[in-house]
Design a protein around this motif. Structure first.
Motif, PDB file in Angstrom:
ATOM      1  N   LYS A  87       1.016  -1.014   0.137  1.00  0.00           N
ATOM      2  CA  LYS A  87       0.335  -0.258   0.346  1.00  0.00           C
ATOM      3  C   LYS A  87       1.224   1.271  -0.557  1.00  0.00           C
ATOM      4  O   LYS A  87       0.235   2.451  -0.432  1.00  0.00           O
ATOM      5  N   MET A  88       1.443   1.144   0.369  1.00  0.00           N
ATOM      6  CA  MET A  88       2.865   2.368   0.943  1.00  0.00           C
ATOM      7  C   MET A  88       3.803   2.485  -0.903  1.00  0.00           C
ATOM      8  O   MET A  88       3.995   3.723  -1.541  1.00  0.00           O
ATOM      9  N   LYS A  89       3.413   1.321  -1.392  1.00  0.00           N
ATOM     10  CA  LYS A  89       4.509   1.740  -2.656  1.00  0.00           C
ATOM     11  C   LYS A  89       3.967   2.213  -3.637  1.00  0.00           C
ATOM     12  O   LYS A  89       3.611   3.069  -4.590  1.00  0.00           O
ATOM     13  N   ALA A  90       2.268   1.798  -3.557  1.00  0.00           N
ATOM     14  CA  ALA A  90       1.414   2.343  -4.495  1.00  0.00           C
ATOM     15  C   ALA A  90       0.997   3.892  -3.770  1.00  0.00           C
ATOM     16  O   ALA A  90       0.980   4.177  -5.349  1.00  0.00           O
ATOM     17  N   TYR A  91       1.156   4.562  -3.238  1.00  0.00           N
ATOM     18  CA  TYR A  91       1.008   5.862  -2.534  1.00  0.00           C
ATOM     19  C   TYR A  91       1.675   6.363  -2.885  1.00  0.00           C
ATOM     20  O   TYR A  91       1.855   7.544  -3.517  1.00  0.00           O
ATOM     21  N   PHE A  92       3.344   6.298  -2.955  1.00  0.00           N
ATOM     22  CA  PHE A  92       4.114   6.872  -2.826  1.00  0.00           C
ATOM     23  C   PHE A  92       5.655   6.504  -3.984  1.00  0.00           C
ATOM     24  O   PHE A  92       5.817   7.324  -4.762  1.00  0.00           O
ATOM     25  N   GLY A  93       4.707   5.857  -4.601  1.00  0.00           N
ATOM     26  CA  GLY A  93       5.599   4.945  -6.001  1.00  0.00           C
ATOM     27  C   GLY A  93       6.393   3.873  -5.731  1.00  0.00           C
ATOM     28  O   GLY A  93       7.590   4.056  -4.316  1.00  0.00           O
ATOM     29  N   GLU A  94       6.884   2.742  -6.094  1.00  0.00           N
ATOM     30  CA  GLU A  94       7.921   2.159  -5.840  1.00  0.00           C
ATOM     31  C   GLU A  94       9.833   2.126  -5.749  1.00  0.00           C
ATOM     32  O   GLU A  94      10.461   2.298  -4.783  1.00  0.00           O
ATOM     33  N   GLU A  95      10.005   3.427  -6.709  1.00  0.00           N
ATOM     34  CA  GLU A  95      11.457   4.175  -6.282  1.00  0.00           C
ATOM     35  C   GLU A  95      11.580   4.793  -5.181  1.00  0.00           C
ATOM     36  O   GLU A  95      12.227   4.929  -4.969  1.00  0.00           O
ATOM     37  N   LYS A  96      10.487   4.678  -4.392  1.00  0.00           N
ATOM     38  CA  LYS A  96      10.822   5.568  -3.571  1.00  0.00           C
ATOM     39  C   LYS A  96      11.043   4.687  -1.519  1.00  0.00           C
ATOM     40  O   LYS A  96      11.124   5.457  -1.007  1.00  0.00           O
ATOM     41  N   LEU A  97      10.370   3.332  -2.208  1.00  0.00           N
ATOM     42  CA  LEU A  97      10.441   2.620  -0.703  1.00  0.00           C
ATOM     43  C   LEU A  97      11.742   1.937  -1.642  1.00  0.00           C
ATOM     44  O   LEU A  97      12.188   0.628  -1.888  1.00  0.00           O
ATOM     45  N   LEU A  98      12.778   0.629  -0.146  1.00  0.00           N
ATOM     46  CA  LEU A  98      13.639   0.475   0.319  1.00  0.00           C
ATOM     47  C   LEU A  98      12.999  -0.855   0.974  1.00  0.00           C
ATOM     48  O   LEU A  98      13.186  -0.615   2.322  1.00  0.00           O
ATOM     49  N   PRO A  99      12.380  -1.794   0.222  1.00  0.00           N
ATOM     50  CA  PRO A  99      11.797  -3.087   1.147  1.00  0.00           C
ATOM     51  C   PRO A  99      13.560  -4.210   2.107  1.00  0.00           C
ATOM     52  O   PRO A  99      13.927  -4.039   1.246  1.00  0.00           O
ATOM     53  N   ILE A 100      12.817  -4.089   2.657  1.00  0.00           N
ATOM     54  CA  ILE A 100      14.296  -4.813   3.176  1.00  0.00           C
ATOM     55  C   ILE A 100      13.218  -5.889   4.758  1.00  0.00           C
ATOM     56  O   ILE A 100      12.436  -5.393   5.673  1.00  0.00           O
ATOM     57  N   GLY A 158       7.476  -8.626  -4.877  1.00  0.00           N
ATOM     58  CA  GLY A 158       9.037  -7.799  -6.110  1.00  0.00           C
ATOM     59  C   GLY A 158      10.075  -7.900  -4.868  1.00  0.00           C
ATOM     60  O   GLY A 158      10.871  -7.322  -5.600  1.00  0.00           O
ATOM     61  N   ILE A 159       9.623  -8.150  -3.785  1.00  0.00           N
ATOM     62  CA  ILE A 159      11.500  -8.188  -3.088  1.00  0.00           C
ATOM     63  C   ILE A 159      12.154  -9.592  -3.139  1.00  0.00           C
ATOM     64  O   ILE A 159      11.762 -10.451  -3.546  1.00  0.00           O
ATOM     65  N   CYS A 160      13.031  -8.873  -3.685  1.00  0.00           N
ATOM     66  CA  CYS A 160      14.160  -9.716  -3.885  1.00  0.00           C
ATOM     67  C   CYS A 160      15.645  -9.962  -2.899  1.00  0.00           C
ATOM     68  O   CYS A 160      16.156 -11.296  -3.379  1.00  0.00           O
TER      69      CYS A 160
END
Length: 194
Positions: A108-121, A169-171
């Motif tokens: 949901k955060m990715k949809a709100y801000f855009g994928e390029e703005k998040l770094l998933p850990i 899309g968690i790599c």
């Protein structure tokens, strides 16, 4: 431009410990304090781990259009909500931030801000170790909620299924059996990507 470092993992995987250690590493990350309607636990402080509110507070923030993402859990003790609010904490034009959440919250955060703005850990740990940690933590509570602990533990199997991790899309994943090694890898990953 800043990014949001988004820590996630199953319950008792060590997210809170990793978060606290990262805050001491001088990475310049501003914590995002999420909101919840669940009762405060022993040792927690309002505005530190969460902003604690109630259902009316949640509904008020929704009506103001300030809720970025929310998750509702029907627990053994009633409805508990966890949510992120657009309350001025997130200033991506000025700095990077860090928050703890769930895979669903990340999407949901990715949809709100855009994928390029998040770094998933994504933090992972053996289920047996996680269960023991959860039990040890719950025993410290004045009124332990073992049924809720078990519900959360079992729900994680579905919430963090391999299919959902792939869909998100968690790599990159970080295994937290050795905390210092895990931290070293996470710090290097953050430095490379923000």
């Amino acid at each position: 431009m800043g990014k949001i470092v988004y820590l996630m993992g199953k319950s008792s995987s060590g997210k809170d410990t990793v978060f606290k250690k990262l805050m001491k590493k001088g990475l310049g990350l501003q914590p995002i304090v999420p909101y919840t309607t669940r009762p405060i636990r022993a040792g927690e402080e309002n505005g530190v781990q969460y902003f604690f509110t109630d259902e009316d507070g949640f509904q008020s923030l929704c009506s103001q259009g300030k809720v970025i993402e929310d998750r509702a859990y029907h627990t053994m003790h009633g409805l508990w909500r966890y949510f992120t609010v657009d309350d001025g904490q997130i200033l991506l034009g000025e700095r990077s931030s860090i928050v703890i959440g769930t895979l669903e919250g990340y999407m949901k955060m990715k949809a709100y801000f855009g994928e390029e703005k998040l770094l998933p850990i994504l933090i992972e740990l053996d289920d047996g170790i996680r269960l023991q940690r959860a039990l040890d933590r719950e025993r410290k509570e004045e009124h332990p909620k073992y049924k809720e602990m078990c519900r959360r533990f079992l729900a994680d199997c579905e919430d963090f299924s391999e299919e959902k991790i792939q869909e998100a899309g968690i790599c990159r994943r970080f295994y937290n059996e050795d905390l210092e090694q895990c931290l070293t890898e996470i710090v290097a990953y953050i430095a490379e990507n923000i």
